[in-house]
Design an enzyme around this catalytic site. Structure first.
Site, PDB file in Angstrom:
ATOM      1  CB  THR A 120      -1.005  -0.009   1.160  1.00 20.72           C
ATOM      2  OG1 THR A 120      -0.299  -0.035   2.410  1.00 20.72           O
ATOM      3  CG2 THR A 120      -1.938  -1.209   1.058  1.00 20.72           C
ATOM      4  N   GLY A 138       0.598  -3.685   4.545  1.00 21.75           N
ATOM      5  CA  GLY A 138      -0.112  -2.453   4.831  1.00 21.75           C
ATOM      6  C   GLY A 138       0.807  -1.262   5.038  1.00 21.75           C
ATOM      7  CG  HIS A 139      -0.888   2.055   7.057  1.00 20.93           C
ATOM      8  ND1 HIS A 139      -0.459   2.500   8.286  1.00 20.93           N
ATOM      9  CD2 HIS A 139      -2.075   1.434   7.272  1.00 20.93           C
ATOM     10  CE1 HIS A 139      -1.345   2.188   9.205  1.00 20.93           C
ATOM     11  NE2 HIS A 139      -2.344   1.535   8.625  1.00 20.93           N
ATOM     12  CG  ASP A 140       2.766   4.277   8.299  1.00 21.65           C
ATOM     13  OD1 ASP A 140       3.572   5.152   7.944  1.00 21.65           O
ATOM     14  OD2 ASP A 140       1.524   4.438   8.272  1.00 21.65           O
ATOM     15  CB  CYS A 158       1.794   0.513  12.577  1.00 20.85           C
ATOM     16  SG  CYS A 158       1.091   2.069  11.988  1.00 20.85           S
TER      17      CYS A 158
END
Length: 215
Positions: A120, A138-140, A158
């Protein structure tokens, strides 16, 4: 056309040869030219139309080739990468043309991303990372050097995955937060279909749902 030597001659090496062919068919100017194997019993054989060489002979025959390491084991992949670099080869990243990824991804040298993956945003991949078939990230998320994601891994946002981690087929990593990311420590192994809901210490083996670990 950039020639590519595939370090390894097993099943995943054959998959990487197909990945390179798929990239070539999509217009990328790369071509698999052979396998490298440290097992002398395979030297001189032909696998799926590609010859198998020793490292020394491969470099002699293809002095301008780049290389990729097609070995799932993180520690062995790191060793072979250093060996090939020490012999003067230059590594190359190979990313399937239908990978879904935002423009906010940092790719380390020698990254391999197979078919069906989704990355992402705000993701950083270290050196020699392998992302096998049909994973989502996913993000981060930060992924360290020589991490392996087996097919079907799901990583929520995260999450920090440290150097040399191996995550087995179908495992799920639940999200952390920006201030408290979920961390999988250096050298840890996550078993197939495990669901990781908390930090995993370095060199631990985590299995089950929810995943429990031992060191």
């Amino acid at each position: 056309m950039t020639p590519i030597l595939i370090y390894g001659a097993g099943g995943f090496a054959r998959e990487i040869a197909w990945l390179i062919e798929r990239c070539q068919n999509d217009g990328q100017l790369i071509e698999a030219v052979g396998f490298i194997d440290d097992n002398t019993n395979t030297h001189g054989k032909t696998i799926n139309g590609l010859d198998v060489f020793s490292l020394t002979l491969a470099i002699k025959k293809f002095p301008n080739a780049r290389f990729t390491v097609a070995v799932g084991n993180s520690q062995i992949r790191e060793y072979l990468t250093k060996k090939a670099l020490g012999a003067g080869l230059i590594e190359i990243s190979i990313i399937h043309p239908q990978t879904e990824a935002s423009r906010f991804i940092e790719y380390g040298q020698g990254t391999v991303i197979c078919a069906g993956n989704i990355l992402t945003t705000n993701i950083r991949l270290g050196r020699g990372v392998q992302i096998n078939l049909n994973c989502t990230i996913g993000h981060d998320v930060l992924i360290g050097d020589f991490v392996t994601l087996a097919p079907g891994v799901r990583i929520s946002g995260c999450v920090h995955i440290e150097h040399g981690v191996y995550i087995g087929t179908g495992a799920t990593i639940i999200n952390g937060t920006l201030n408290n990311p979920l961390v999988i420590g250096k050298g840890a192994i996550i078993g197939a279909s495990a669901c990781v809901t908390r930090h995993i210490p370095p060199n631990a083996v985590a299995v089950g749902v929810p995943a429990k670990f031992k060191i």
